[in-house]
Design a protein around this motif. Structure first.
Motif, mmCIF file in Angstrom:
data_model
loop_
_atom_site.group_PDB
_atom_site.id
_atom_site.type_symbol
_atom_site.label_atom_id
_atom_site.label_comp_id
_atom_site.label_asym_id
_atom_site.label_seq_id
_atom_site.Cartn_x
_atom_site.Cartn_y
_atom_site.Cartn_z
ATOM 1 N N UNK A 174 0.839 -1.201 0.000
ATOM 2 C CA UNK A 174 0.000 0.000 0.000
ATOM 3 C C UNK A 174 0.878 1.256 0.000
ATOM 4 N N UNK A 175 0.651 2.108 -1.011
ATOM 5 C CA UNK A 175 1.520 3.257 -1.227
ATOM 6 C C UNK A 175 0.678 4.512 -1.375
ATOM 7 N N UNK A 176 1.114 5.585 -0.695
ATOM 8 C CA UNK A 176 0.482 6.893 -0.854
ATOM 9 C C UNK A 176 1.017 7.486 -2.155
ATOM 10 N N UNK A 177 0.168 7.436 -3.220
ATOM 11 C CA UNK A 177 0.625 7.897 -4.520
ATOM 12 C C UNK A 177 0.918 9.393 -4.517
ATOM 13 N N UNK A 178 0.168 10.156 -3.718
ATOM 14 C CA UNK A 178 0.403 11.606 -3.674
ATOM 15 C C UNK A 178 1.827 11.883 -3.179
ATOM 16 N N UNK A 179 2.217 11.220 -2.106
ATOM 17 C CA UNK A 179 3.557 11.410 -1.555
ATOM 18 C C UNK A 179 4.615 10.864 -2.507
ATOM 19 N N UNK A 199 -4.421 6.087 -2.466
ATOM 20 C CA UNK A 199 -3.616 4.980 -1.951
ATOM 21 C C UNK A 199 -3.775 3.803 -2.910
ATOM 22 N N UNK A 200 -2.659 3.251 -3.386
ATOM 23 C CA UNK A 200 -2.688 2.114 -4.309
ATOM 24 C C UNK A 200 -1.662 1.096 -3.864
ATOM 25 N N UNK A 201 -1.896 -0.132 -4.270
ATOM 26 C CA UNK A 201 -0.920 -1.187 -3.988
ATOM 27 C C UNK A 201 0.135 -1.139 -5.086
ATOM 28 N N UNK A 202 1.289 -0.579 -4.776
ATOM 29 C CA UNK A 202 2.274 -0.314 -5.810
ATOM 30 C C UNK A 202 3.671 -0.435 -5.249
ATOM 31 N N UNK A 203 4.630 -0.508 -6.172
ATOM 32 C CA UNK A 203 6.042 -0.532 -5.849
ATOM 33 C C UNK A 203 6.554 0.889 -6.003
ATOM 34 N N UNK A 260 9.512 2.206 -5.999
ATOM 35 C CA UNK A 260 10.633 2.366 -6.920
ATOM 36 C C UNK A 260 10.171 2.334 -8.366
ATOM 37 N N UNK A 261 9.224 1.432 -8.674
ATOM 38 C CA UNK A 261 8.749 1.339 -10.049
ATOM 39 C C UNK A 261 7.885 2.538 -10.427
ATOM 40 N N UNK A 262 7.117 3.070 -9.471
ATOM 41 C CA UNK A 262 6.343 4.283 -9.745
ATOM 42 C C UNK A 262 7.294 5.439 -10.026
ATOM 43 N N UNK A 263 8.355 5.538 -9.234
ATOM 44 C CA UNK A 263 9.349 6.568 -9.484
ATOM 45 C C UNK A 263 9.985 6.382 -10.859
ATOM 46 N N UNK A 264 10.311 5.139 -11.185
ATOM 47 C CA UNK A 264 10.898 4.849 -12.492
ATOM 48 C C UNK A 264 9.934 5.220 -13.611
ATOM 49 N N UNK A 265 8.659 4.963 -13.416
ATOM 50 C CA UNK A 265 7.636 5.294 -14.412
ATOM 51 C C UNK A 265 7.628 6.795 -14.681
ATOM 52 N N UNK A 266 7.589 7.596 -13.612
ATOM 53 C CA UNK A 266 7.560 9.049 -13.769
ATOM 54 C C UNK A 266 8.825 9.551 -14.457
ATOM 55 N N UNK A 267 9.972 9.019 -14.041
ATOM 56 C CA UNK A 267 11.241 9.461 -14.614
ATOM 57 C C UNK A 267 11.286 9.159 -16.108
ATOM 58 N N UNK A 316 -7.124 1.864 -7.117
ATOM 59 C CA UNK A 316 -7.035 2.411 -5.763
ATOM 60 C C UNK A 316 -7.472 1.343 -4.769
ATOM 61 N N UNK A 317 -6.773 1.259 -3.622
ATOM 62 C CA UNK A 317 -7.119 0.283 -2.595
ATOM 63 C C UNK A 317 -8.426 0.652 -1.912
ATOM 64 N N UNK A 318 -9.073 -0.373 -1.373
ATOM 65 C CA UNK A 318 -10.283 -0.138 -0.593
ATOM 66 C C UNK A 318 -9.926 0.609 0.712
ATOM 67 N N UNK A 319 -10.909 1.249 1.316
ATOM 68 C CA UNK A 319 -10.678 2.084 2.498
ATOM 69 C C UNK A 319 -10.151 1.255 3.674
ATOM 70 N N UNK A 320 -10.599 0.015 3.795
ATOM 71 C CA UNK A 320 -10.150 -0.822 4.924
ATOM 72 C C UNK A 320 -8.662 -1.103 4.820
ATOM 73 N N UNK A 321 -8.177 -1.290 3.595
ATOM 74 C CA UNK A 321 -6.757 -1.569 3.415
ATOM 75 C C UNK A 321 -5.944 -0.280 3.562
ATOM 76 N N UNK A 322 -6.552 0.835 3.204
ATOM 77 C CA UNK A 322 -5.858 2.112 3.379
ATOM 78 C C UNK A 322 -5.630 2.400 4.855
#
Length: 902
Positions: A568-573, A601-605, A607-614, A745-751
């Motif tokens: 679970x990753x805070x995509x905004x941050x 909030x999404x279930x993500x990696x 490092x890979x999200x950073x790599x995607x943006x770069x 996006x993750x469900x609220x319970x997982x967030x």
């Protein structure tokens, strides 16, 4: 009667004259008959003699031929044939010397000596002929020579006989003809007298006979005419009846009786028409109440006489249909013709049923059908024809000209742009060419105004004209486009799989090489002073090796062979952190603009999200270039997808699209739910529409050599697939490009569970003892040196089996095991299982060049604490070791444990 009596009296008076005349004629006749028979006898005897002589020569020739056959094919059969022919020829010569029948021939001069001479020759040949099998070829040749000698006498014998017979027959014929002519003259004189008498007799006879003949001929002709008339009317297939001036039957045929069985018993010559009507009612042929029969008869009779001619159809009680035609003649008689049309009525019924069946069938077909004759006029069509072409019912009528239909369709724009008259003429010209050949077919595609696509097939008819079938192929066209898209996806998947197989095959060895370079280079940098002239060179080696490592990781990421640590990753941050470091990497002429960033909030990696943006931002920066200023805008918002909307409907509001754009990607395949949409927009030159479908292909690039690898966007697509998301690209040349990334996006319970997660701080470096296992000696030495310099006590093992034996001897010696995954004897998973069997709480850190998502779970189930991708930098290795040591549940007391301090 008087004439007959006169004729009989004439015969009696002249009977003696007639008898004498008859006797004279008989005498002359028999005399002439005798002469004729005598002449025939003379001719017959002459023919017999000639035949006898000719037959002798023929048998001689047959004997000669049989001897030749024997000479060619000696044998008992041919020898027997030769003897038989010899005996037959000899038997023909003997009667010439004796016998009554050949007495005339013996009178021929020189014939008897000639025959005797030949018999003598034959007597000499007789022993030779009966001993043919024993004769030699010269002897056979001698016999043949003798036979050649006899050929002339035989032929001379026949010639003498023919000359003699010709002379004798001529003399006898002359004598016979003289007597014959005398009798003919006498007979002529008698005939003259007879003819005179006969003329007198015949004159009287002819007068009498003429009168009798004329009467007989008149009666015969009358009978023949009636028979012919009856035969004629009985041979026709229609019922025929004639009524006289008094409405009584005068004539009818058998067919009329067969057609009216209810009147058969009462039908006869002289029966009135009214009686026939009453008979029909009485026998059940017509249903009329008994008290109304006479009124009905009178009514029918009156109507019948009121019209000069009438035609009508009537159905009898037995089911037979009749076509009745009645006409009054000039002399007041009525002629009626009754035709059985039952079969015709049945055919009409069948035709009507088949027509209705054809109409029903055509109207229920999915194809529209229209049939036109050779003049291009509409003959037949179904309801589907109107529905597909959206023709009004009042427009399409029978015999409508095809030109009117084409002009109407062209006027609506169904046949494409252009003048309706020109389009219609082109269509008609092509069909006229088809009609001239009466073979083949044409295919036409029409685009209806409501967006449907209609396919029309024109086929010529052998009898002239053509049939045109219409089919709505909109769904089929869409299906073919979808199949092409799926095919392209399949091919892309195949390319990805091939690339993944290649990457997996080389990643391990390549990562070991790069790891050795990175490790030794980092050690050398730490050993040399910072102001050493070698430092820049080593730094360049580090950067090049790091790029090589990142290149392998991008290949593995695209091919989905690289595992991801999805939590679970805070995509905004994550986006803000990534943009902070990204802003420093962009050229000065490019400004990075941050739009609205909604919390997601999404279930993500991370490092890979950073790599995607770069990767996307660097690709945009390279597209803008260094000579012009540009802007890259990043925004994020949450949206709901219902599974049916496509990418065009998911674009950020306010982003205007115009003609000439290029779009790739769709979100309709995503599962319904909440998604985070990350939008990245640049003001670059845009991507040509024909290149957009290829931008995600690995190694595809439009940059110059050395400026790009063609793996940046390919890795982006692989990351998004790993995260079960989608990416949509929209570009307009001269305006810019926009990437929309959709992540679930993750469900609220997982967030909520993310906020509660705590992280255990790792222990300080340099206080533990490590077991390092790697089959690559260079990489083992470098890693051991790095960890030792960091303060750890490191025991290195090249052979994993030796490491297991050492661990089994004293399992409490080590605090952490760091092992490679791919080794020749034992894999890292087998090593982890073996160590866990010995000591269940030992932390294990596994180094691997690539791990797929499926393999990640399998490795973790073997008791591995964490997985680190190779090649690993010293800082990354330190963090991984510290993190793995921090996951221990406790640190048991181990006697004799020595820690090496820095």
């Amino acid at each position: 009667m008087a004439t007959m009596r006169e004729f009989k009296w004439f015969i009696v008076r002249h009977s003696l004259l007639i008898v004498a005349f008859t006797a004279c004629l008989a005498g002359v006749f028999f005399s002439i008959q005798g002469l004729i028979q005598q002449r025939e006898l003379i001719e017959k005897e002459s023919r017999i003699n000639i035949w006898f002589l000719a037959q002798s020569e023929i048998e001689f020739l047959r004997f000669t031929e049989s001897l030749k056959d024997y000479a060619l094919a000696p044998g008992s059969d041919t020898a027997g044939e030769t003897r038989e022919r010899f005996e037959i020829f000899w038997s023909r010569l003997i009667p010439l010397l004796e016998g009554r029948q050949t007495a005339d021939l013996r009178a021929i001069e020189g014939l008897v000596p000639l025959v005797e001479n030949m018999i003598g020759e034959l007597e000499a040949l007789e022993p030779l002929i009966y001993g043919l099998e024993e004769l030699s070829d010269p002897q056979l040749a001698g016999i043949a020579q003798k036979l050649d000698y006899l050929r002339t006498p035989v032929h001379d014998m026949v010639r003498r006989g023919l000359l003699y017979e010709s002379d004798e027959v001529s003399r006898a014929r002359d004598l016979h003809n003289a007597l014959y002519y005398k009798l003919i003259g006498l007979f002529a004189l008698i005939l003259i007298g007879v003819f005179t008498i006969l003329w007198m007799l015949c004159s009287q006879i002819l007068k009498t006979n003429r009168a009798v003949t004329e009467k007989e001929q008149a009666a015969t002709q009358a009978i023949r005419a009636r028979n012919e008339l009856e035969l004629a009317i009985n041979s026709i297939s229609e019922g025929f009846i004639i009524f006289d001036q008094n409405d009584r039957v005068e004539l009818f045929n058998q067919r009329y009786v067969d057609l009216h069985p209810m009147q058969a018993d009462d039908l006869a010559i002289g029966v009135s028409f009214q009686d026939l009507l009453r008979s029909a009612v009485r026998n059940g042929g017509v249903k009329i109440p008994a008290d109304e029969v006479e009124d009905w008869v009178a009514s029918v009779t009156e109507k019948r006489r009121a019209t000069e001619s009438t035609k009508f159809e009537s159905r009898l009680s037995n089911g037979i249909w009749l076509h009745i035609s009645e006409r009054w003649t000039s002399d007041g008689r009525l002629v009626g013709v009754h035709t059985d049309i039952t079969e015709l009525k049945e055919r009409e019924r069948l035709v009507s049923e088949k027509s209705e069946l054809l109409r029903t069938t055509l109207d229920n077909m999915k194809h529209g059908i229209a049939v036109f004759d050779s003049d291009m006029r509409l003959m037949l069509f179904n309801q589907r024809f109107l529905e597909i072409n959206e023709y009004a019912d009042d427009l399409v009528t029978g015999s409508l000209d095809y030109r009117e239909l084409i002009k109407h369709a062209a006027g609506r724009g169904d046949l494409g742009p252009g003048k309706p008259d020109q389009i219609a003429e082109a269509q008609i010209s092509s069909i006229q060419k088809l009609l001239r050949t009466r073979t083949g077919s044409q295919r036409q595609v029409r685009h209806i105004g409501d967006g449907r696509i209609v396919e029309a097939i024109v086929a010529a008819l052998p009898t002239g004209g053509f049939v045109k079938t219409y089919e709505d192929i909109t769904e089929r066209t869409d299906a073919e486009a979808e199949r092409a898209r799926l095919t392209e996806m399949y091919h892309a998947s195949q390319r990805t799989q091939a690339l993944g197989t290649l990457a997996g095959g080389i990643a391990h060895d390549f990562n070991n090489i790069i790891g050795g370079i990175l490790g030794n280079c980092s050690l050398m940098i730490s050993d040399l002073p910072k102001n050493s002239p070698i430092q820049p060179r080593l730094t360049q080696i580090m950067e090049a090796s790091t790029r090589a490592r990142d290149l392998v990781r991008q290949i593995l990421t695209y091919s989905r062979n690289a595992g991801s640590d999805r939590n679970p990753l805070d995509l905004q941050k994550a986006v803000k952190d990534g943009l902070g470091s990204l802003d420093l990497q962009l050229p000065a002429n490019i400004s990075l603009k941050i739009g609205q960033l909604q919390p997601c909030i999404a279930e993500a990696d991370a490092a890979q999200i950073h790599q995607l943006l770069v990767n996307i931002c660097q690709n945009a920066a390279q597209a803008i270039g260094e000579l012009t200023s540009g802007t890259i805008t990043i925004s994020m918002e949450s949206c709901f997808l219902d599974g049916s909307a496509d990418a065009l409907n998911q674009m950020q509001s306010g982003h205007q699209i115009s003609m000439g754009r290029g779009i790739s990607g769709q979100v309709s395949d995503l599962k319904p739910g909440e998604y985070a949409r990350i939008g990245i927009t640049d003001t670059g030159p845009g991507i040509p529409a024909e290149l957009i479908p290829r931008i995600f292909e690995p190694f595809f690039t439009t940059k110059r050599i050395g400026e790009g690898t063609g793996l940046g966007l390919a890795a982006v697509q692989g990351i998004i697939r790993n995260h079960e998301g989608a990416i949509v690209v929209e570009s307009l040349e001269g305006v810019g490009t926009r990437f929309d990334i959709y992540l679930p996006i993750l469900e609220k319970t997982r967030v909520a569970a993310v906020a509660k997660r705590s992280v255990v701080s790792p222990a300080s470096p340099g206080t533990e003892r490590l077991m390092l296992v790697d089959d690559d000696r260079i990489l083992l030495s470098v890693s051991q040196e790095i960890l030792t310099r960091l303060g750890y006590t490191v025991d290195g093992f090249v052979d994993p089996e030796e490491a297991i034996r050492a661990f089994r001897r004293d399992a409490g010696t080590w605090d952490l095991v760091v092992t490679d995954r791919k080794m020749p004897k034992i894999t890292g998973e087998d090593l982890a299982l073996s160590l866990r069997e010995i000591r269940t709480d030992i932390p294990i850190l596994m180094l691997s060049g690539f791990v797929s998502n499926e393999e990640h779970e399998q490795i973790m189930s073997c008791g591995v604490t964490a997985i680190v991708g190779k090649p690993v930098l010293p800082d990354e290795l330190l963090n991984a070791v510290m993190s793995a040591l921090g996951h221990r549940t406790d640190t048991p007391e181990r006697p004799g444990l020595e820690r090496k301090t820095g």
